[in-house]
Design a protein around this motif. Structure first.
Motif, short mmCIF file in Angstrom:
data_model
loop_
_atom_site.label_atom_id
_atom_site.label_comp_id
_atom_site.label_asym_id
_atom_site.label_seq_id
_atom_site.Cartn_x
_atom_site.Cartn_y
_atom_site.Cartn_z
N ARG A 186 -7.98 4.46 10.78
CA ARG A 186 -8.70 3.18 10.80
C ARG A 186 -10.19 3.49 10.71
O ARG A 186 -10.79 3.96 11.67
CB ARG A 186 -8.41 2.43 12.09
CG ARG A 186 -7.00 1.98 12.20
CD ARG A 186 -6.94 0.52 11.91
NE ARG A 186 -5.57 0.09 12.00
CZ ARG A 186 -5.10 -0.90 11.28
NH1 ARG A 186 -5.88 -1.52 10.45
NH2 ARG A 186 -3.85 -1.25 11.38
N ARG A 192 -2.92 5.64 4.91
CA ARG A 192 -1.69 5.79 5.68
C ARG A 192 -0.96 7.03 5.19
O ARG A 192 -0.95 7.33 4.00
CB ARG A 192 -0.77 4.57 5.48
CG ARG A 192 -1.31 3.31 6.08
CD ARG A 192 -0.40 2.10 5.83
NE ARG A 192 0.61 2.34 4.84
CZ ARG A 192 1.94 2.32 5.06
NH1 ARG A 192 2.39 2.05 6.22
NH2 ARG A 192 2.79 2.55 4.10
N TYR A 193 -0.34 7.72 6.13
CA TYR A 193 0.47 8.89 5.81
C TYR A 193 1.91 8.56 6.17
O TYR A 193 2.18 7.92 7.19
CB TYR A 193 0.03 10.10 6.63
CG TYR A 193 -1.36 10.58 6.31
CD1 TYR A 193 -1.58 11.45 5.25
CD2 TYR A 193 -2.44 10.17 7.08
CE1 TYR A 193 -2.85 11.90 4.96
CE2 TYR A 193 -3.72 10.63 6.79
CZ TYR A 193 -3.92 11.49 5.74
OH TYR A 193 -5.18 11.93 5.44
N ARG A 194 2.84 9.03 5.33
CA ARG A 194 4.26 8.84 5.66
C ARG A 194 5.06 9.93 4.95
O ARG A 194 4.86 10.20 3.78
CB ARG A 194 4.74 7.49 5.17
CG ARG A 194 6.18 7.18 5.60
CD ARG A 194 6.49 5.71 5.32
NE ARG A 194 7.64 5.28 6.08
CZ ARG A 194 8.89 5.42 5.68
NH1 ARG A 194 9.16 5.98 4.53
NH2 ARG A 194 9.89 4.99 6.43
N GLU A 209 4.69 9.17 10.54
CA GLU A 209 3.79 8.15 10.03
C GLU A 209 2.48 8.17 10.81
O GLU A 209 2.49 8.36 12.02
CB GLU A 209 4.40 6.75 10.15
CG GLU A 209 5.59 6.53 9.25
CD GLU A 209 6.12 5.12 9.32
OE1 GLU A 209 6.02 4.42 8.32
OE2 GLU A 209 6.62 4.74 10.40
N ALA A 265 1.72 5.05 0.72
CA ALA A 265 1.32 6.00 1.75
C ALA A 265 1.11 7.37 1.13
O ALA A 265 1.76 7.72 0.15
CB ALA A 265 2.39 6.07 2.84
N GLU A 284 -1.86 6.54 10.60
CA GLU A 284 -2.81 5.66 9.93
C GLU A 284 -4.22 5.94 10.44
O GLU A 284 -4.43 6.10 11.63
CB GLU A 284 -2.42 4.21 10.20
CG GLU A 284 -3.25 3.21 9.45
CD GLU A 284 -2.70 1.80 9.61
OE1 GLU A 284 -1.85 1.41 8.82
OE2 GLU A 284 -3.13 1.13 10.56
N VAL A 322 -6.32 10.94 11.65
CA VAL A 322 -5.35 10.08 12.35
C VAL A 322 -5.50 10.30 13.85
O VAL A 322 -5.31 11.41 14.34
CB VAL A 322 -3.90 10.40 11.91
CG1 VAL A 322 -2.90 9.58 12.73
CG2 VAL A 322 -3.71 10.15 10.43
N ASN A 376 -2.28 6.32 16.65
CA ASN A 376 -1.82 5.78 15.36
C ASN A 376 -0.80 6.69 14.69
O ASN A 376 -0.56 6.57 13.49
CB ASN A 376 -2.99 5.56 14.41
CG ASN A 376 -3.89 4.42 14.85
OD1 ASN A 376 -3.65 3.76 15.85
ND2 ASN A 376 -4.94 4.18 14.11
N VAL A 415 -8.21 2.41 4.99
CA VAL A 415 -7.05 2.51 5.87
C VAL A 415 -6.00 3.41 5.22
O VAL A 415 -4.95 2.97 4.80
CB VAL A 415 -6.44 1.12 6.17
CG1 VAL A 415 -5.33 1.23 7.22
CG2 VAL A 415 -7.49 0.15 6.66
N GLU A 467 0.83 -1.20 0.00
CA GLU A 467 0.00 0.00 0.00
C GLU A 467 0.87 1.25 0.00
O GLU A 467 1.72 1.40 0.86
CB GLU A 467 -0.87 0.05 1.27
CG GLU A 467 -1.99 -0.95 1.28
CD GLU A 467 -2.81 -0.78 2.55
OE1 GLU A 467 -3.14 0.38 2.90
OE2 GLU A 467 -3.09 -1.79 3.18
#
Length: 127
Positions: free
Chosen positions: A64, A82-84, A60, A20, A62, A43, A47, A80, A18
């Motif tokens: 949910r 996600r950040y990064r 980072e 990000a 996430e 977020v 998380n 879901v 996945e």
């Protein structure tokens, strides 16, 4: 010195299946350090992780989102997210003294300049 010299965005390949999302970030600088504001909507604090290694800062997070009861997903792009984001830090910054605050989906991170990089006033004596 400007913020571009203090902190540089480093693109990094994501090794997971996945991809990000890159959270939008603003960086401000003053004589004593930098302040980073990152937008991480949805977020929860539990998380969210900040990792500082040597001259690298990783943010980072996430989200949910639960599938509605009695339903199953036939197509999901937002379940879901996600950040990064990874940044290279200047040696002028003292990451060990960083302070982070997270409120309403916005991360505020203050990273002061190292003692040796801060401006100093020199006293002049009368001879």
């Amino acid at each position: 010195m400007n913020a571009n010299n203090s902190m540089a965005n480093r693109s990094q390949e994501n090794t997971s299946a996945e991809a990000a999302l890159l959270p939008p970030v603003d960086v401000f600088e003053d004589a004593s350090g930098i302040t980073l504001l990152a937008d991480l909507p949805g977020v929860p604090k539990e998380n969210l992780t900040l990792q500082l290694e040597s001259d690298s800062l990783t943010i980072e997070g996430e989200v949910r989102l639960a599938t509605p009861e009695g339903m199953e997903s036939s197509h999901a792009e937002v379940r879901v997210p996600r950040y990064r984001r990874v940044f290279s830090l200047s040696r002028e910054l003292d990451g060990e003294k960083s302070v982070a605050e997270f409120r309403h989906g916005v991360l505020k991170l203050r990273i002061p300049k190292a003692e040796h990089a801060q401006p100093r006033k020199i006293e002049i004596s009368v001879a």
